[in-house]
Design a protein around this motif. Structure first.
Motif, PDB file in Angstrom:
ATOM      1  N   THR A 251       2.689   4.204  -1.621  1.00 32.99           N
ATOM      2  CA  THR A 251       2.600   4.650  -3.155  1.00 32.99           C
ATOM      3  C   THR A 251       4.030   5.174  -3.580  1.00 32.99           C
ATOM      4  O   THR A 251       4.440   5.056  -4.679  1.00 32.99           O
ATOM      5  CB  THR A 251       1.866   5.986  -3.136  1.00 32.99           C
ATOM      6  OG1 THR A 251       2.501   6.788  -2.002  1.00 32.99           O
ATOM      7  CG2 THR A 251       0.519   5.584  -2.689  1.00 32.99           C
ATOM      8  N   SER A 252       5.070   5.119  -2.702  1.00 33.24           N
ATOM      9  CA  SER A 252       6.502   5.669  -3.074  1.00 33.24           C
ATOM     10  C   SER A 252       7.399   4.993  -1.988  1.00 33.24           C
ATOM     11  O   SER A 252       7.125   5.204  -0.864  1.00 33.24           O
ATOM     12  CB  SER A 252       6.667   7.221  -3.301  1.00 33.24           C
ATOM     13  OG  SER A 252       7.938   7.389  -3.505  1.00 33.24           O
TER      14      SER A 252
ATOM     15  N   PHE B  43       0.889  -1.382  -0.012  1.00 28.70           N
ATOM     16  CA  PHE B  43       0.201   0.291  -0.079  1.00 28.70           C
ATOM     17  C   PHE B  43       0.998   1.244   0.020  1.00 28.70           C
ATOM     18  O   PHE B  43       0.343   2.324   0.054  1.00 28.70           O
ATOM     19  CB  PHE B  43      -0.854  -0.036   1.247  1.00 28.70           C
ATOM     20  CG  PHE B  43      -1.947  -1.100   1.066  1.00 28.70           C
ATOM     21  CD1 PHE B  43      -3.165  -0.975   0.005  1.00 28.70           C
ATOM     22  CD2 PHE B  43      -2.302  -1.856   1.971  1.00 28.70           C
ATOM     23  CE1 PHE B  43      -3.997  -1.806   0.017  1.00 28.70           C
ATOM     24  CE2 PHE B  43      -3.091  -3.110   1.754  1.00 28.70           C
ATOM     25  CZ  PHE B  43      -4.148  -2.925   0.727  1.00 28.70           C
TER      26      PHE B  43
END
Length: 99
Positions: free
Chosen positions: A30-31, A28
């Motif tokens: 994102t980066s 989960f």
């Protein structure tokens, strides 16, 4: 106290569940720039090593938990909870001090 054989199979199953819950913390994200930008020890292994070693460690944990369930279950289950929570605290919440 001797555990029933059905309980003996529960610990390896909980190891698998723990590995899945811990992995979800990374899915989960994102980066991964937060982790990449951390100042790490020179002894920190390359990232690809973790992808190789974690599955091996979880397989070994499942094997040992099955073999020693009657001796370790009281400490092993809380350890699994802390293990799963650590990934979420460190990687998802970006809280290394809490983790």
């Amino acid at each position: 106290m001797r555990l029933k054989s059905s309980v003996k199979f529960l610990l390896p199953l909980l190891v698998i569940v723990t590995s899945i819950i811990g992995s979800l913390a990374n899915i989960f994200i994102t980066s991964d720039s937060w982790y990449v930008d951390l100042i790490k020890s020179p002894l920190n292994p390359p990232s690809y090593v973790f992808g190789i070693m974690w599955p091996i460690l979880y397989v070994l944990m499942a094997f040992v938990s099955f073999r020693s369930a009657d001796k370790i279950w009281k400490l092993f289950i809380p350890q699994l909870i802390i293990n799963a929570a650590w990934s979420w605290m460190f990687f998802f919440m970006h809280a290394p001090l809490l983790a």
